[in-house]
Design a protein around this motif. Structure first.
Motif, PDB file in Angstrom:
ATOM      1  N   PHE A 110       0.848  -1.182   0.000  1.00 58.68           N
ATOM      2  CA  PHE A 110       0.000   0.000   0.000  1.00 58.68           C
ATOM      3  C   PHE A 110       0.889   1.238   0.000  1.00 58.68           C
ATOM      4  O   PHE A 110       1.940   1.263   0.645  1.00 58.68           O
ATOM      5  CB  PHE A 110      -0.911   0.015   1.228  1.00 58.68           C
ATOM      6  CG  PHE A 110      -2.000  -1.017   1.171  1.00 58.68           C
ATOM      7  CD1 PHE A 110      -3.040  -0.886   0.276  1.00 58.68           C
ATOM      8  CD2 PHE A 110      -1.982  -2.116   2.007  1.00 58.68           C
ATOM      9  CE1 PHE A 110      -4.045  -1.839   0.206  1.00 58.68           C
ATOM     10  CE2 PHE A 110      -2.967  -3.078   1.946  1.00 58.68           C
ATOM     11  CZ  PHE A 110      -4.010  -2.944   1.042  1.00 58.68           C
ATOM     12  N   ARG A 125       1.464   1.020   7.235  1.00 60.89           N
ATOM     13  CA  ARG A 125       0.944   0.227   6.123  1.00 60.89           C
ATOM     14  C   ARG A 125       1.061  -1.229   6.589  1.00 60.89           C
ATOM     15  O   ARG A 125       2.163  -1.743   6.749  1.00 60.89           O
ATOM     16  CB  ARG A 125       1.779   0.429   4.851  1.00 60.89           C
ATOM     17  CG  ARG A 125       1.653   1.814   4.254  1.00 60.89           C
ATOM     18  CD  ARG A 125       2.557   1.964   3.051  1.00 60.89           C
ATOM     19  NE  ARG A 125       3.970   1.903   3.426  1.00 60.89           N
ATOM     20  CZ  ARG A 125       4.963   1.932   2.547  1.00 60.89           C
ATOM     21  NH1 ARG A 125       4.703   1.993   1.255  1.00 60.89           N
ATOM     22  NH2 ARG A 125       6.211   1.890   2.948  1.00 60.89           N
ATOM     23  N   VAL A 146      -8.379   4.446   9.343  1.00 54.03           N
ATOM     24  CA  VAL A 146      -7.984   3.518   8.289  1.00 54.03           C
ATOM     25  C   VAL A 146      -8.418   4.144   6.965  1.00 54.03           C
ATOM     26  O   VAL A 146      -9.583   4.520   6.799  1.00 54.03           O
ATOM     27  CB  VAL A 146      -8.650   2.140   8.464  1.00 54.03           C
ATOM     28  CG1 VAL A 146      -8.261   1.206   7.324  1.00 54.03           C
ATOM     29  CG2 VAL A 146      -8.261   1.531   9.812  1.00 54.03           C
ATOM     30  N   GLY A 148      -9.073   3.746   3.041  1.00 54.24           N
ATOM     31  CA  GLY A 148      -9.279   2.769   1.975  1.00 54.24           C
ATOM     32  C   GLY A 148     -10.741   2.437   1.788  1.00 54.24           C
ATOM     33  O   GLY A 148     -11.541   2.546   2.726  1.00 54.24           O
ATOM     34  N   TYR A 152     -10.110  -5.207   2.071  1.00 55.93           N
ATOM     35  CA  TYR A 152      -9.025  -5.379   3.028  1.00 55.93           C
ATOM     36  C   TYR A 152      -9.008  -4.231   4.038  1.00 55.93           C
ATOM     37  O   TYR A 152      -8.791  -4.445   5.229  1.00 55.93           O
ATOM     38  CB  TYR A 152      -7.678  -5.465   2.311  1.00 55.93           C
ATOM     39  CG  TYR A 152      -6.530  -5.800   3.235  1.00 55.93           C
ATOM     40  CD1 TYR A 152      -6.473  -7.035   3.882  1.00 55.93           C
ATOM     41  CD2 TYR A 152      -5.513  -4.888   3.462  1.00 55.93           C
ATOM     42  CE1 TYR A 152      -5.418  -7.344   4.739  1.00 55.93           C
ATOM     43  CE2 TYR A 152      -4.454  -5.184   4.312  1.00 55.93           C
ATOM     44  CZ  TYR A 152      -4.412  -6.423   4.942  1.00 55.93           C
ATOM     45  OH  TYR A 152      -3.371  -6.722   5.795  1.00 55.93           O
ATOM     46  N   ALA A 153      -9.258  -2.997   3.563  1.00 56.51           N
ATOM     47  CA  ALA A 153      -9.325  -1.856   4.472  1.00 56.51           C
ATOM     48  C   ALA A 153     -10.449  -2.053   5.483  1.00 56.51           C
ATOM     49  O   ALA A 153     -10.296  -1.767   6.679  1.00 56.51           O
ATOM     50  CB  ALA A 153      -9.540  -0.560   3.680  1.00 56.51           C
ATOM     51  N   LEU A 169     -13.127   5.113   9.283  1.00 62.60           N
ATOM     52  CA  LEU A 169     -12.762   4.550   7.990  1.00 62.60           C
ATOM     53  C   LEU A 169     -12.891   5.651   6.938  1.00 62.60           C
ATOM     54  O   LEU A 169     -13.994   6.043   6.561  1.00 62.60           O
ATOM     55  CB  LEU A 169     -13.658   3.367   7.643  1.00 62.60           C
ATOM     56  CG  LEU A 169     -13.355   2.632   6.340  1.00 62.60           C
ATOM     57  CD1 LEU A 169     -11.935   2.098   6.327  1.00 62.60           C
ATOM     58  CD2 LEU A 169     -14.345   1.498   6.116  1.00 62.60           C
ATOM     59  N   ALA A 171     -12.965   6.657   3.513  1.00 64.51           N
ATOM     60  CA  ALA A 171     -13.226   5.904   2.285  1.00 64.51           C
ATOM     61  C   ALA A 171     -13.413   6.860   1.109  1.00 64.51           C
ATOM     62  O   ALA A 171     -14.520   7.364   0.881  1.00 64.51           O
ATOM     63  CB  ALA A 171     -14.466   5.031   2.462  1.00 64.51           C
ATOM     64  N   ALA A 231      -4.489   1.743   3.519  1.00 62.10           N
ATOM     65  CA  ALA A 231      -4.829   0.452   2.917  1.00 62.10           C
ATOM     66  C   ALA A 231      -5.672   0.695   1.671  1.00 62.10           C
ATOM     67  O   ALA A 231      -6.697   0.062   1.453  1.00 62.10           O
ATOM     68  CB  ALA A 231      -5.583  -0.419   3.909  1.00 62.10           C
ATOM     69  N   ASP A 232      -5.212   1.641   0.854  1.00 64.22           N
ATOM     70  CA  ASP A 232      -5.992   2.058  -0.310  1.00 64.22           C
ATOM     71  C   ASP A 232      -5.315   1.626  -1.605  1.00 64.22           C
ATOM     72  O   ASP A 232      -5.533   0.524  -2.084  1.00 64.22           O
ATOM     73  CB  ASP A 232      -6.177   3.574  -0.257  1.00 64.22           C
ATOM     74  CG  ASP A 232      -7.209   4.078  -1.246  1.00 64.22           C
ATOM     75  OD1 ASP A 232      -7.993   3.250  -1.754  1.00 64.22           O
ATOM     76  OD2 ASP A 232      -7.240   5.300  -1.514  1.00 64.22           O
TER      77      ASP A 232
END
Length: 307
Positions: A110, A125, A146, A148, A152-153, A169, A171, A231-232
């Protein structure tokens, strides 16, 4: 004796090296990894993060396994360059390692966002067990951000929330409604420990005096945080190939049906490579393992052709 060197000891490299040894008992096989652990179930890192399994349960083999298989295992070794003309790889702090056939199985990582503060203490990461252990040793407070929009994220966020930690999160592309778990609550209001709040925005800055204290999102809003996990987007771990003139596509090694790169003696499999007709996307664990077996077949044939 044909010398075969594998770079990377995760699912792709481990599977291919072991499968090749089973097919060919006479070639020299060397497995090089940056990690301090032998092969483990990286797909279960989220369970380790959540405390559902121990480090021992994560391990698939012990270090003695490779010696028993006749495989030279070099751990905690960083490959810094590859010289295709001389057929040798450079390893930091070590003498160059010669090869006849090279298999690049170094995976993908990542990427950190190109934003202010991205290299502060508290930015992670979670690519490896080393990373997971470092994060767990660091994690004291909350919330954790987090970044992503992929499964997985979400799995990472879910694991951290299961430890009764507040998670934000971030996103950028939103979250597929079918992926939402019971831990996720929609934006705003007081946040309870053990829940995940989705913030449909992009992170533009990480704030803090030396370590993470907050993040700023695209709207300008500041959100408190003790840690940020990216985690993107991913990119292939190919920095050591930068002067090799090897053919790449979208930052990944381009391979043919035999998993051979544009350099005839260099092969690749797993998340670091992409087939000529393949679409870009995250590879599933089972797909990577299948590629490992296919790579072993190709290398075995190549050894036969060289004999």
């Amino acid at each position: 004796m044909t010398k075969v060197v594998f770079i990377g000891a995760s699912a792709a490299g481990h599977t291919a090296a072991v499968a090749l040894r089973e097919k060919n008992k006479s070639c020299a096989v060397t497995l090089v990894t940056q990690e301090r652990h032998p092969f483990y179930e990286k797909r279960r890192l989220v369970d380790f993060l959540a405390g559902r399994i121990s480090e021992g349960q994560l391990m698939a083999v012990n270090e003695g396994f490779y010696g028993q298989q006749g495989i030279v295992f070099l751990k905690e070794k960083e490959v810094t360059a590859v010289n295709p003309e001389k057929k040798r790889i450079c390893i930091e702090g070590e003498a160059p390692l010669e090869y006849d056939l090279l298999a690049v199985c170094s995976g993908a990582s990542f990427t950190l966002a190109d934003i202010p503060g991205a290299k502060k203490r508290g930015v992670f990461r979670l690519q490896s067990l080393n990373d997971a252990e470092e994060f767990l040793n660091y994690l004291i407070n909350a919330p954790v951000c987090v970044v992503g929009s992929n499964p997985y994220a979400l799995a990472i966020a879910d694991s951290i929330a299961s430890k009764q930690k507040e998670v934000k999160l971030i996103a950028p592309c939103g979250i597929d409604p079918t992926l939402k778990s019971k831990y996720i609550t929609e934006a705003c209001g007081e946040q309870e420990a053990g829940t995940i709040e989705i913030v449909n925005s992009q992170i533009t800055e990480i704030i803090g005096d030396g370590e993470v204290q907050a993040i700023r999102i695209k709207t300008g809003k500041i959100i408190g945080a003790c840690a940020v996990i990216f985690a993107d987007r991913t990119q292939g771990n190919t920095a050591f190939l930068k002067n090799s003139n090897i053919e790449m596509r979208e930052g990944l090694l381009s391979v043919d049906e035999a998993l051979r790169t544009s350099l005839g003696s260099v092969y690749a499999c797993g998340s670091v490579c992409i087939g000529q007709q393949e679409e870009i996307g995250l590879k599933a664990w089972d797909e990577v393992v299948r590629e490992g077996y296919a790579l072993a077949d190709s290398l075995h044939r190549a050894i036969g052709e060289q004999s």
